[in-house]
Design a protein around this motif. Structure first.
Motif, PDB file in Angstrom:
ATOM      1  N   THR A  23       0.861  -1.200   0.130  1.00 43.51           N
ATOM      2  CA  THR A  23      -0.179   0.038   0.071  1.00 43.51           C
ATOM      3  C   THR A  23       1.044   1.305   0.095  1.00 43.51           C
ATOM      4  OG1 THR A  23      -0.084   0.309   2.249  1.00 43.51           O
ATOM      5  CG2 THR A  23      -1.637  -1.119   1.439  1.00 43.51           C
ATOM      6  N   ARG A  24       0.217   2.284  -0.553  1.00 38.55           N
ATOM      7  CA  ARG A  24       1.281   3.602  -0.582  1.00 38.55           C
ATOM      8  C   ARG A  24       1.355   4.020   0.588  1.00 38.55           C
ATOM      9  NH1 ARG A  24       0.829   7.253  -5.213  1.00 38.55           N
ATOM     10  NH2 ARG A  24       0.649   8.952  -3.563  1.00 38.55           N
ATOM     11  N   PHE A  28       5.076   4.769   2.187  1.00 40.31           N
ATOM     12  CA  PHE A  28       5.681   6.196   2.624  1.00 40.31           C
ATOM     13  C   PHE A  28       6.296   6.124   3.968  1.00 40.31           C
ATOM     14  CE2 PHE A  28       2.912   7.731  -0.924  1.00 40.31           C
ATOM     15  CZ  PHE A  28       3.912   8.323  -1.757  1.00 40.31           C
ATOM     16  N   MET A  29       5.337   5.319   4.892  1.00 52.27           N
ATOM     17  CA  MET A  29       5.847   5.319   6.229  1.00 52.27           C
ATOM     18  C   MET A  29       6.994   4.436   6.630  1.00 52.27           C
ATOM     19  SD  MET A  29       3.745   4.145   9.421  1.00 52.27           S
ATOM     20  CE  MET A  29       2.414   5.739   9.649  1.00 52.27           C
ATOM     21  N   ILE A  30       6.885   3.113   5.972  1.00 56.85           N
ATOM     22  CA  ILE A  30       8.110   2.281   6.310  1.00 56.85           C
ATOM     23  C   ILE A  30       9.415   2.485   5.473  1.00 56.85           C
ATOM     24  CG2 ILE A  30       8.770  -0.261   6.213  1.00 56.85           C
ATOM     25  CD1 ILE A  30       5.489  -0.852   7.071  1.00 56.85           C
ATOM     26  N   GLY A  31       9.154   2.857   4.334  1.00 54.86           N
ATOM     27  CA  GLY A  31      10.271   3.202   3.233  1.00 54.86           C
ATOM     28  C   GLY A  31      10.861   4.513   3.629  1.00 54.86           C
ATOM     29  N   GLY A  32       9.836   5.501   4.196  1.00 52.76           N
ATOM     30  CA  GLY A  32      10.519   6.798   4.514  1.00 52.76           C
ATOM     31  C   GLY A  32      11.385   6.599   5.625  1.00 52.76           C
ATOM     32  N   PHE A  33      10.867   5.808   6.558  1.00 54.59           N
ATOM     33  CA  PHE A  33      11.665   5.755   7.885  1.00 54.59           C
ATOM     34  C   PHE A  33      12.968   5.031   7.673  1.00 54.59           C
ATOM     35  CE2 PHE A  33      13.003   2.988  11.530  1.00 54.59           C
ATOM     36  CZ  PHE A  33      12.955   3.691  12.342  1.00 54.59           C
ATOM     37  N   PHE A  34      12.862   4.140   6.587  1.00 52.54           N
ATOM     38  CA  PHE A  34      14.309   3.379   6.356  1.00 52.54           C
ATOM     39  C   PHE A  34      15.271   4.553   5.658  1.00 52.54           C
ATOM     40  CE2 PHE A  34      17.251   1.799   3.091  1.00 52.54           C
ATOM     41  CZ  PHE A  34      17.759   0.655   3.796  1.00 52.54           C
ATOM     42  N   ILE A  90       5.319  12.787   1.457  1.00 54.50           N
ATOM     43  CA  ILE A  90       4.257  12.270   0.508  1.00 54.50           C
ATOM     44  C   ILE A  90       4.354  13.339  -0.768  1.00 54.50           C
ATOM     45  CG2 ILE A  90       1.817  11.877  -0.141  1.00 54.50           C
ATOM     46  CD1 ILE A  90       1.520  11.105   2.892  1.00 54.50           C
ATOM     47  N   PRO A  91       4.931  12.683  -1.993  1.00 52.56           N
ATOM     48  CA  PRO A  91       4.958  13.606  -3.243  1.00 52.56           C
ATOM     49  C   PRO A  91       3.297  14.221  -3.574  1.00 52.56           C
ATOM     50  CG  PRO A  91       5.544  11.394  -3.578  1.00 52.56           C
ATOM     51  CD  PRO A  91       5.211  11.382  -2.204  1.00 52.56           C
TER      52      PRO A  91
END
Length: 92
Positions: A23-24, A28-34, A90-91
């Motif tokens: 899911t987007r 965004f949450m997990i990828g952004g944290f990484f 979030i783009p």
């Protein structure tokens, strides 16, 4: 067969898994944290994140948004950083 990936190889695998959750919102949450924090991670931090990637997205998101308490194995500095949510970009 033992896992022969280096720390950097494991980070690359974790990055892919973090940004391909299904899911987007989770991406965004997990990828952004990484993306925000992985550069400073050693073995312990990466192992924590790899374990987090095994959890259901709905649970990880609930822990990050503090709508459910995180299990004791995930409590600590990294979870507190995840709960800040200041890394989500979030783009438009």
């Amino acid at each position: 067969m033992p896992d022969l990936l280096t720390l950097e190889g494991r980070k690359q695998r974790a990055k892919f898994r973090a940004w391909h959750r299904g899911t987007r919102e989770a991406d965004f949450m997990i990828g952004g944290f990484f993306d925000r924090y992985h550069a400073d991670w050693g073995e312990a931090e990466l192992a924590w994140f790899e374990a987090l990637l095994e959890e259901d997205d709905v649970d990880v998101m609930a822990w990050a948004m503090k709508t459910q308490p995180a299990p004791p194995r995930f409590e600590g500095d990294l979870m507190r950083a995840m709960q800040e949510l200041d890394y989500v970009d979030i783009p438009r």
